[in-house]
Motif scaffolding. Structure first.
Motif, PDB file in Angstrom:
ATOM      1  N   VAL A  59      39.992 -29.954   7.794  1.00 23.63           N
ATOM      2  CA  VAL A  59      39.619 -28.764   8.558  1.00 23.63           C
ATOM      3  C   VAL A  59      40.517 -27.585   8.172  1.00 23.63           C
ATOM      4  O   VAL A  59      40.036 -26.467   7.963  1.00 23.63           O
ATOM      5  CB  VAL A  59      39.694 -29.041  10.080  1.00 23.63           C
ATOM      6  N   GLY A  60      41.811 -27.844   8.051  1.00 18.10           N
ATOM      7  CA  GLY A  60      42.731 -26.779   7.636  1.00 18.10           C
ATOM      8  C   GLY A  60      42.432 -26.276   6.235  1.00 18.10           C
ATOM      9  O   GLY A  60      42.476 -25.080   5.963  1.00 18.10           O
ATOM     10  N   GLU A  92      48.143 -12.903   5.292  1.00 17.82           N
ATOM     11  CA  GLU A  92      47.304 -14.087   5.038  1.00 17.82           C
ATOM     12  C   GLU A  92      47.168 -14.930   6.307  1.00 17.82           C
ATOM     13  O   GLU A  92      47.726 -16.029   6.406  1.00 17.82           O
ATOM     14  CB  GLU A  92      47.911 -14.932   3.911  1.00 17.82           C
ATOM     15  N   PRO A  93      46.408 -14.455   7.278  1.00 16.55           N
ATOM     16  CA  PRO A  93      46.300 -15.223   8.532  1.00 16.55           C
ATOM     17  C   PRO A  93      45.583 -16.557   8.364  1.00 16.55           C
ATOM     18  O   PRO A  93      45.835 -17.490   9.120  1.00 16.55           O
ATOM     19  CB  PRO A  93      45.515 -14.291   9.456  1.00 16.55           C
ATOM     20  N   THR A 108      46.593 -20.065  10.169  1.00 11.50           N
ATOM     21  CA  THR A 108      45.600 -20.711  11.025  1.00 11.50           C
ATOM     22  C   THR A 108      45.278 -22.112  10.506  1.00 11.50           C
ATOM     23  O   THR A 108      45.126 -23.049  11.300  1.00 11.50           O
ATOM     24  CB  THR A 108      44.320 -19.868  11.104  1.00 11.50           C
ATOM     25  N   ALA A 109      45.197 -22.266   9.195  1.00 10.32           N
ATOM     26  CA  ALA A 109      44.934 -23.585   8.609  1.00 10.32           C
ATOM     27  C   ALA A 109      46.044 -24.565   8.976  1.00 10.32           C
ATOM     28  O   ALA A 109      45.779 -25.718   9.321  1.00 10.32           O
ATOM     29  CB  ALA A 109      44.798 -23.474   7.098  1.00 10.32           C
ATOM     30  N   GLY A 110      47.286 -24.115   8.901  1.00 11.02           N
ATOM     31  CA  GLY A 110      48.414 -24.959   9.301  1.00 11.02           C
ATOM     32  C   GLY A 110      48.340 -25.335  10.766  1.00 11.02           C
ATOM     33  O   GLY A 110      48.590 -26.489  11.144  1.00 11.02           O
ATOM     34  N   ALA A 153      41.489 -22.548   5.108  1.00 10.86           N
ATOM     35  CA  ALA A 153      42.302 -21.815   4.128  1.00 10.86           C
ATOM     36  C   ALA A 153      41.458 -21.328   2.952  1.00 10.86           C
ATOM     37  O   ALA A 153      41.661 -20.213   2.459  1.00 10.86           O
ATOM     38  CB  ALA A 153      43.445 -22.688   3.628  1.00 10.86           C
ATOM     39  N   LEU A 154      40.506 -22.148   2.507  1.00  8.66           N
ATOM     40  CA  LEU A 154      39.677 -21.753   1.366  1.00  8.66           C
ATOM     41  C   LEU A 154      38.736 -20.598   1.698  1.00  8.66           C
ATOM     42  O   LEU A 154      38.322 -19.875   0.802  1.00  8.66           O
ATOM     43  CB  LEU A 154      38.869 -22.945   0.860  1.00  8.66           C
TER      44      LEU A 154
END
Length: 125
Positions: A10-11, A87-88, A92-94, A15-16
């Motif tokens: 999901v992260g 780079e939010p 957010t991915a983390g 991120a992608l």
């Protein structure tokens, strides 16, 4: 371990998609999550025919609602983090990874009330 892999997936998806508007990306992630959930429901029925327990309808809809809420929270976090960082999507991915990896087992256990064994939980989520 299963939840860490799900959190990484999901992260990674989040991120992608960091190069598109956050609302559009959230919608895409939501579609992927819901499609995986529906596919899991069909796989669960197939497993039930082979003798494994079918996932309770309440558990299934609770997990889907949890996933929708997760995407909504991710969208909100992405918007807030975007106020301070360039780079939010990476932050957010983390956050998604940590939330799914640590919160997934607790949410699943709370929704299922211990009705399914650990192997069945991992196979059907």
């Amino acid at each position: 371990m299963v939840y860490a892999a799900a959190g990484a997936a999901v992260g990674g998806i989040w991120a992608l998609g960091g190069d598109m508007p956050a609302w559009e990306h959230a919608l895409r992630v939501l579609v992927v999550v819901l499609c995986v959930s529906v596919a899991g429901r069909f796989v669960g029925r197939r497993l039930a025919r082979s003798g494994r327990a079918l996932v309770d309808r309440r558990l299934f809809f609770g997990l889907v609602a949890g996933k929708v809420l997760l995407v909504a929270v991710a969208l909100l976090i992405d918007q807030l983090v975007g106020l301070w960082f360039a780079e939010p999507a990476l932050i957010t991915a983390g956050f998604l990874f940590v939330l799914v990896a640590l919160g997934g087992p607790a949410l699943h256990g709370r929704l299922s009330h211990g009705t399914a064994g650990p192997g069945e939980r991992a196979a059907l989520t």
